[in-house]
Design a protein around this motif. Structure first.
Motif, mmCIF file in Angstrom:
data_model
loop_
_atom_site.group_PDB
_atom_site.id
_atom_site.type_symbol
_atom_site.label_atom_id
_atom_site.label_comp_id
_atom_site.label_asym_id
_atom_site.label_seq_id
_atom_site.Cartn_x
_atom_site.Cartn_y
_atom_site.Cartn_z
ATOM 1 N N MET A 86 3.582 6.783 -6.757
ATOM 2 C CA MET A 86 3.156 5.714 -6.185
ATOM 3 C C MET A 86 3.477 4.402 -6.975
ATOM 4 S SD MET A 86 -0.153 4.731 -3.713
ATOM 5 C CE MET A 86 0.116 6.042 -2.595
ATOM 6 N N ALA A 87 4.087 3.429 -6.770
ATOM 7 C CA ALA A 87 4.426 2.175 -7.270
ATOM 8 C C ALA A 87 3.104 1.428 -7.262
ATOM 9 C CB ALA A 87 5.567 1.539 -6.728
ATOM 10 N N ALA A 88 3.108 0.503 -8.423
ATOM 11 C CA ALA A 88 1.848 -0.148 -8.548
ATOM 12 C C ALA A 88 1.619 -1.131 -7.316
ATOM 13 C CB ALA A 88 1.976 -1.112 -9.846
ATOM 14 N N GLU A 89 2.875 -1.754 -6.678
ATOM 15 C CA GLU A 89 2.490 -2.619 -5.493
ATOM 16 C C GLU A 89 1.712 -1.811 -4.543
ATOM 17 O OE1 GLU A 89 5.513 -2.189 -7.266
ATOM 18 O OE2 GLU A 89 5.307 -4.217 -8.472
ATOM 19 N N ASP A 90 2.398 -0.359 -4.325
ATOM 20 C CA ASP A 90 2.025 0.249 -3.057
ATOM 21 C C ASP A 90 0.317 0.554 -3.415
ATOM 22 O OD1 ASP A 90 4.447 0.244 -1.957
ATOM 23 O OD2 ASP A 90 4.944 2.307 -2.947
ATOM 24 N N ILE A 91 0.019 0.930 -4.669
ATOM 25 C CA ILE A 91 -1.289 1.248 -4.908
ATOM 26 C C ILE A 91 -2.195 -0.044 -4.759
ATOM 27 C CG2 ILE A 91 -3.126 1.733 -6.971
ATOM 28 C CD1 ILE A 91 -0.810 3.465 -8.041
ATOM 29 N N ASN A 92 -1.910 -0.980 -5.104
ATOM 30 C CA ASN A 92 -2.618 -2.433 -4.760
ATOM 31 C C ASN A 92 -2.819 -2.208 -3.168
ATOM 32 O OD1 ASN A 92 -2.780 -2.923 -7.632
ATOM 33 N ND2 ASN A 92 -1.060 -4.279 -7.469
ATOM 34 N N ILE A 93 -1.779 -2.325 -2.445
ATOM 35 C CA ILE A 93 -1.868 -2.502 -1.048
ATOM 36 C C ILE A 93 -2.741 -1.289 -0.464
ATOM 37 C CG2 ILE A 93 -0.381 -2.253 0.961
ATOM 38 C CD1 ILE A 93 2.026 -3.565 -0.360
ATOM 39 N N ALA A 94 -2.688 -0.357 -0.829
ATOM 40 C CA ALA A 94 -3.481 0.742 -0.322
ATOM 41 C C ALA A 94 -4.834 0.521 -0.509
ATOM 42 C CB ALA A 94 -2.959 2.090 -0.999
ATOM 43 N N PHE A 95 -5.031 0.038 -1.882
ATOM 44 C CA PHE A 95 -6.502 -0.234 -2.321
ATOM 45 C C PHE A 95 -7.040 -1.393 -1.456
ATOM 46 C CE2 PHE A 95 -9.822 -2.714 -4.841
ATOM 47 C CZ PHE A 95 -10.449 -1.745 -4.770
ATOM 48 N N GLY A 96 -6.308 -2.404 -1.339
ATOM 49 C CA GLY A 96 -6.675 -3.598 -0.590
ATOM 50 C C GLY A 96 -7.188 -3.200 0.957
ATOM 51 N N LYS A 97 -6.114 -2.093 1.545
ATOM 52 C CA LYS A 97 -6.425 -1.854 2.682
ATOM 53 C C LYS A 97 -7.913 -1.159 2.917
ATOM 54 C CE LYS A 97 -1.913 -1.562 4.735
ATOM 55 N NZ LYS A 97 -0.929 -0.765 5.145
ATOM 56 N N HIS A 98 -7.912 -0.438 1.878
ATOM 57 C CA HIS A 98 -9.311 0.604 1.674
ATOM 58 C C HIS A 98 -10.383 -0.312 1.562
ATOM 59 C CE1 HIS A 98 -11.600 4.392 0.755
ATOM 60 N NE2 HIS A 98 -11.985 3.916 -0.510
ATOM 61 N N LEU A 99 -10.371 -1.457 0.776
ATOM 62 C CA LEU A 99 -11.492 -2.050 0.368
ATOM 63 C C LEU A 99 -11.782 -3.066 1.547
ATOM 64 C CD1 LEU A 99 -13.522 -3.767 -1.358
ATOM 65 C CD2 LEU A 99 -11.615 -5.121 -2.314
ATOM 66 N N ARG A 100 -10.904 -3.448 2.564
ATOM 67 C CA ARG A 100 -11.068 -4.191 3.669
ATOM 68 C C ARG A 100 -11.729 -3.375 4.675
ATOM 69 N NH1 ARG A 100 -8.522 -5.329 8.720
ATOM 70 N NH2 ARG A 100 -8.920 -7.455 9.267
ATOM 71 N N GLY A 101 -11.276 -2.120 4.671
ATOM 72 C CA GLY A 101 -11.982 -1.178 5.644
ATOM 73 C C GLY A 101 -13.501 -1.048 5.348
ATOM 74 N N ILE A 102 -13.989 -0.843 4.012
ATOM 75 C CA ILE A 102 -15.102 -0.801 3.627
ATOM 76 C C ILE A 102 -16.061 -2.000 3.962
ATOM 77 C CG2 ILE A 102 -16.698 -0.588 1.497
ATOM 78 C CD1 ILE A 102 -14.309 1.174 0.421
ATOM 79 N N ARG A 103 -15.414 -3.114 3.698
ATOM 80 C CA ARG A 103 -15.841 -4.385 3.837
ATOM 81 C C ARG A 103 -16.171 -4.588 5.624
ATOM 82 N NH1 ARG A 103 -14.033 -8.759 5.908
ATOM 83 N NH2 ARG A 103 -11.861 -8.557 5.487
ATOM 84 N N ILE A 104 -15.466 -4.120 6.411
ATOM 85 C CA ILE A 104 -15.606 -4.225 7.733
ATOM 86 C C ILE A 104 -16.814 -3.306 8.289
ATOM 87 C CG2 ILE A 104 -14.489 -3.828 9.835
ATOM 88 C CD1 ILE A 104 -12.065 -5.147 8.548
ATOM 89 N N GLN A 105 -16.591 -2.109 7.767
ATOM 90 C CA GLN A 105 -17.659 -1.131 8.212
ATOM 91 C C GLN A 105 -19.019 -1.748 7.810
ATOM 92 O OE1 GLN A 105 -17.364 3.166 7.397
ATOM 93 N NE2 GLN A 105 -15.370 2.798 6.865
ATOM 94 N N LEU A 106 -19.054 -2.333 6.540
ATOM 95 C CA LEU A 106 -20.412 -2.657 6.098
ATOM 96 C C LEU A 106 -20.922 -3.997 6.896
ATOM 97 C CD1 LEU A 106 -19.898 -2.131 2.315
ATOM 98 C CD2 LEU A 106 -21.541 -1.070 3.709
#
Length: 119
Positions: free
Chosen positions: A1-21
């Motif tokens: 997985m390219a660095a940009e893809d990892i950053n986007i995936a992490f960003g979506k994951h972080l946003r999901g956690i933030r919203i759940q909280l």
């Protein structure tokens, strides 16, 4: 997985956690000691998260670092039971805003210390 893809995936994951909280980006920034602009850039996948940033996110959000980093799984926030939540709200309603903030800070510190002891 390219660095940009990892950053986007992490960003979506972080946003999901933030919203759940139930937090906004400013809440996350304050809880984690990170600039709100940095939270926004992380969620959009525009920047790499440093180890320091990851540790601050983990502690501030009271999420184990391995769960924060596991991009394969959707992190599930443990929900407090309705009866317990109602009792907590009732008791907090009897306190001043300053006292309520004190209790919130105490809970955050307690959870952070507990997470530290589990590392």
């Amino acid at each position: 997985m390219a660095a940009e893809d990892i950053n986007i995936a992490f960003g979506k994951h972080l946003r999901g956690i933030r919203i759940q909280l139930g937090m906004n980006q400013d809440d996350v920034a304050a809880a984690c000691g990170i600039d709100p602009t940095s939270i926004s850039r992380l969620e959009r996948g525009e920047t790499n998260a440093t180890l320091t940033t990851l540790q601050r996110l983990s502690k501030g959000l009271c999420i184990p670092l391995q769960d924060l980093m596991d991009l394969r799984e959707v992190y599930q926030v443990t929900v407090v039971g309705e009866e317990l939540l109602g009792e907590i709200q009732s008791l907090l309603g009897k306190l001043s805003p300053e006292e309520q903030q004190f209790i919130l800070n105490f809970i955050r510190s307690f959870v952070s210390l507990r997470n530290d002891s589990n590392d």
